[in-house]
Design a protein around this motif. Sequence first.
Motif, PDB file in Angstrom:
ATOM      1  N   ARG A 157      -0.847  -2.637  -4.962  1.00  0.00           N
ATOM      2  CA  ARG A 157       0.308  -1.955  -4.371  1.00  0.00           C
ATOM      3  C   ARG A 157       0.127  -0.441  -4.388  1.00  0.00           C
ATOM      4  NH1 ARG A 157       5.755  -5.314  -6.220  1.00  0.00           N
ATOM      5  NH2 ARG A 157       5.070  -7.327  -5.341  1.00  0.00           N
ATOM      6  N   PHE A 158      -0.488   0.073  -5.436  1.00  0.00           N
ATOM      7  CA  PHE A 158      -0.691   1.521  -5.521  1.00  0.00           C
ATOM      8  C   PHE A 158      -1.633   1.982  -4.407  1.00  0.00           C
ATOM      9  CE2 PHE A 158      -0.136   0.957 -10.387  1.00  0.00           C
ATOM     10  CZ  PHE A 158       1.237   0.813 -10.212  1.00  0.00           C
ATOM     11  N   ASP A 159      -2.712   1.214  -4.176  1.00  0.00           N
ATOM     12  CA  ASP A 159      -3.643   1.562  -3.098  1.00  0.00           C
ATOM     13  C   ASP A 159      -2.940   1.469  -1.745  1.00  0.00           C
ATOM     14  OD1 ASP A 159      -5.782   2.095  -4.762  1.00  0.00           O
ATOM     15  OD2 ASP A 159      -6.533   0.032  -4.712  1.00  0.00           O
ATOM     16  N   ALA A 160      -2.149   0.399  -1.600  1.00  0.00           N
ATOM     17  CA  ALA A 160      -1.446   0.219  -0.318  1.00  0.00           C
ATOM     18  C   ALA A 160      -0.416   1.318  -0.109  1.00  0.00           C
ATOM     19  CB  ALA A 160      -0.777  -1.155  -0.290  1.00  0.00           C
ATOM     20  N   ALA A 161       0.246   1.723  -1.171  1.00  0.00           N
ATOM     21  CA  ALA A 161       1.239   2.795  -1.074  1.00  0.00           C
ATOM     22  C   ALA A 161       0.591   4.100  -0.675  1.00  0.00           C
ATOM     23  CB  ALA A 161       1.966   2.950  -2.401  1.00  0.00           C
ATOM     24  N   LEU A 162      -0.636   4.323  -1.138  1.00  0.00           N
ATOM     25  CA  LEU A 162      -1.357   5.538  -0.755  1.00  0.00           C
ATOM     26  C   LEU A 162      -1.697   5.490   0.729  1.00  0.00           C
ATOM     27  CD1 LEU A 162      -2.803   8.187  -1.471  1.00  0.00           C
ATOM     28  CD2 LEU A 162      -4.806   6.822  -2.115  1.00  0.00           C
ATOM     29  N   GLU A 163      -2.175   4.334   1.212  1.00  0.00           N
ATOM     30  CA  GLU A 163      -2.540   4.204   2.617  1.00  0.00           C
ATOM     31  C   GLU A 163      -1.315   4.327   3.529  1.00  0.00           C
ATOM     32  OE1 GLU A 163      -4.692   0.639   3.355  1.00  0.00           O
ATOM     33  OE2 GLU A 163      -6.239   1.057   1.864  1.00  0.00           O
ATOM     34  N   ALA A 164      -0.182   3.828   3.038  1.00  0.00           N
ATOM     35  CA  ALA A 164       1.040   3.863   3.862  1.00  0.00           C
ATOM     36  C   ALA A 164       1.770   5.189   3.755  1.00  0.00           C
ATOM     37  CB  ALA A 164       1.963   2.719   3.444  1.00  0.00           C
ATOM     38  N   GLY A 165       1.274   6.096   2.958  1.00  0.00           N
ATOM     39  CA  GLY A 165       1.929   7.382   2.798  1.00  0.00           C
ATOM     40  C   GLY A 165       3.133   7.359   1.881  1.00  0.00           C
ATOM     41  N   VAL A 166       3.334   6.235   1.172  1.00  0.00           N
ATOM     42  CA  VAL A 166       4.438   6.147   0.222  1.00  0.00           C
ATOM     43  C   VAL A 166       4.114   6.967  -1.026  1.00  0.00           C
ATOM     44  CG1 VAL A 166       5.779   4.564  -1.240  1.00  0.00           C
ATOM     45  CG2 VAL A 166       5.126   3.893   1.094  1.00  0.00           C
TER      46      VAL A 166
END
Length: 816
Positions: free
Chosen positions: A764-773
């Motif tokens: 989730r942390f990696d995905a949040a970085l990619e999504a700009g979250v």
Amino acid sequence: MTTLILFLIALAGLLIVLRREAGASSAIAVMVIVGALSLIFGAGGLALLLFAGAALTAAAGLPGFRRSWLTPRIFATFKKVAPRVSDTEKVALEAGTVGWDGELFSGRPDWHNLLINRNTGLTEEEQAFVDNQCTQAISMCNAWDLAVERADLPGELWDFLKKERFFGMIIPKEYGGLEFSAKAQTAVLQKLAANEMLMVSVGVPNSLGPGELLLKYGTDEQKQHYLPRLADGREIPCFGLTGPRAGSDATSLPDTGIVCKGEFEGKEVLGIRLNFEKRWITLAPIATVVGLAFRMFDPDGLLGDTKDYGITCALIPRNTDGMEIGRRHCPIGSPFLNGPIRGKDVFIPLDYIIGGQEMAGQGWRMLVECLSVGRCITLPSGAAGASAYSVATAGGFTRIRRQFNTPVADMEGVQEPLARIAAKTYIAQAAVNHTANMIDGGQKPAVPSAILKYHLTEFQRGVLADAMDVHGGKAVTLGPRNYLGISYSGTPVSITVEGANIMTRSLMIFGQGAIRCHPYVLEELGAKDNDDINAFDKAFFNHAGLIFGNAARAFTQALGLGRADVPFDSASRRYAQAVARFSAAFGLCSDAAMTTLGSELKMRELVSARLGDMLSNLYLASMVLKNWHESQPVDGERDVMEYSLELLLHRTETAMAEFLQNLPSRPVAFALKTITMPLGRCWHAPGDELARKLARAISTDTPVRSKLTSSVWSTEGDEGVVNPVARYNSLLKDYDKAEQLYRKVTKAYAKGELPMTALHPEERFDAALEAGVFSKEEAGFMKEYEAVVLEMLTVDDFPFDEFARSKETVIDHNPV
């Protein structure tokens, strides 16, 4: 209506007289005056009643009247029903001193006597030792390594302990010891208590053992030889007291020493031939010198006319012919060095007796005098230290362990045990620190030593059970990462040694305190033994005045009238007033039990136990109040103080209710209940709101958590040594930032902004970085934070046959 008003005036006047124990003449004056007013206002019946009461009071209360006819009759009855005090009980009663425990027995505690001896803390030298040497020692330990891999302390740690004179804390500097105060000893043991094996190995030589016995009773020659060697670790001591047939009932030991002639160093000398079997002797497997308790006899009269000298203590070198030593027991949980010692026809010279020949037969007195101090320090300090360690670890774990996207520390089911852990730790620390301060002030607290031993080790058992519960699977899986399991499994050791807790509660606390601490019982028994009727008259009628005074104080204070004047601030005043109220009620209940049961009270162990519980909880509450009064409270500490005192006062009231429910004389029990609890029970268990506050206080980075865990090793260990407390403290310092980011990523996932398959936090942390979250810094921070969290949640696993002692017994469950 007039009669009622006059009756209430008479009652109020008598209650005031009784509360102040102003004497029979004051009570007579009240009754005569109100009786005369009753005649004037036409209340003849009340006047008659009051005049009759004044006459009876004069007959019983004025010495000139009562000594001629009443006292002899009471004295004759007392001699028939009073319990017989055995010689061993007399020795125990004479050991130690009476302090605050006596104030609580009186029913009118003078707080000045508690507060006058202010706890000024440790000296610079002592504090430096705790901060440096103790930190170094505990940093060399891992519970799994010591308990399972080695079953011993590492060699380099033994060397360090000897070099830094850990075994010489009680030995004066003139003999090479550290000469630490009792407060410093408790501080050292609290610091080391994160590892039970280490704490026990250091605590025992500084408690009941050869060192203390030599200091108090040894000859100059014995002191000069042994004390320097004990201080620097050249000699490792143990003390052989208990055996297969003598555990907590140490006076029944069957080990014998017969005075005879024998050969010693090539010469025939007068000495003692010993036959003994000892068990459960800490440090025996490696001890170089053995303190031994035995029953000494001189059947041939070689020393004089005495045939049976009684219990005697001697100091015996390990290599003495005929002594078998070196085998080990395996104590549950933490197999510290503990083992049996046996001796068959072991001959020793008379000068091996501690204190020389003139101390023959004085062993029981020597032991109980030393135990009154040692029992206050070692196990209670270990309990306080283990509890503080539980605060540090349970608070940290429950904050970082998340379920349903919430830290488990925020779940009310978890908050309840966390609050108990915090409060019991706070109570234990206050009790050991301030009782040690009493010892440094010259007291030898015999009854408080039993209170601390029983209640604080029971607190330790409860705290560790709660800590295990909130850790769940993390703590039940043993291995190098498990920092609680071994300590938890070893709690029965503390419960059992230095007097089993069941016996301590049911026989010792009140059984010893009732005679020793009561203002008049010991005087009455002494008058009986000396057949001194005048001394008995004085003690008995003072005792009677105390009973009526306690009844008046207990009744009025239970109604909220005439509360005790106490020197405490607004936050703690009502708790101190409650202690004073329950002190009066306890004194009254004690006298009722002794009066109605007489010598039978010895056999009514549960009645005695409940009275002991009342006394114990009042003593512990007093230590909490003293601690609050003297220390500088930190933010949030008031919540811990209030929870602790509400818990202790609730326990006090519960013990009193159970005592009244089970007192054999039901009319007396009914009268006592009417006097002591006229409005019913008032003190309930601490409420949920306080529990929530305490749980948050110890599971986040707060001043309360820091204060409760100030005795715990909290720095990072050397290479390869992980300190879980340091890891948790680091995580809690960053928790607020991490919690905001946890919520941020959870919200984004719930809104569908992150892939459905991103179930692991790291994903989730990696995905949040990619999504700009998340920003890059936020993602990096959370990945590092979560890596430490995962490490703290991880448990150990082992090769399939790791635990098999014999590899030949391993079954192949997957044959080719």
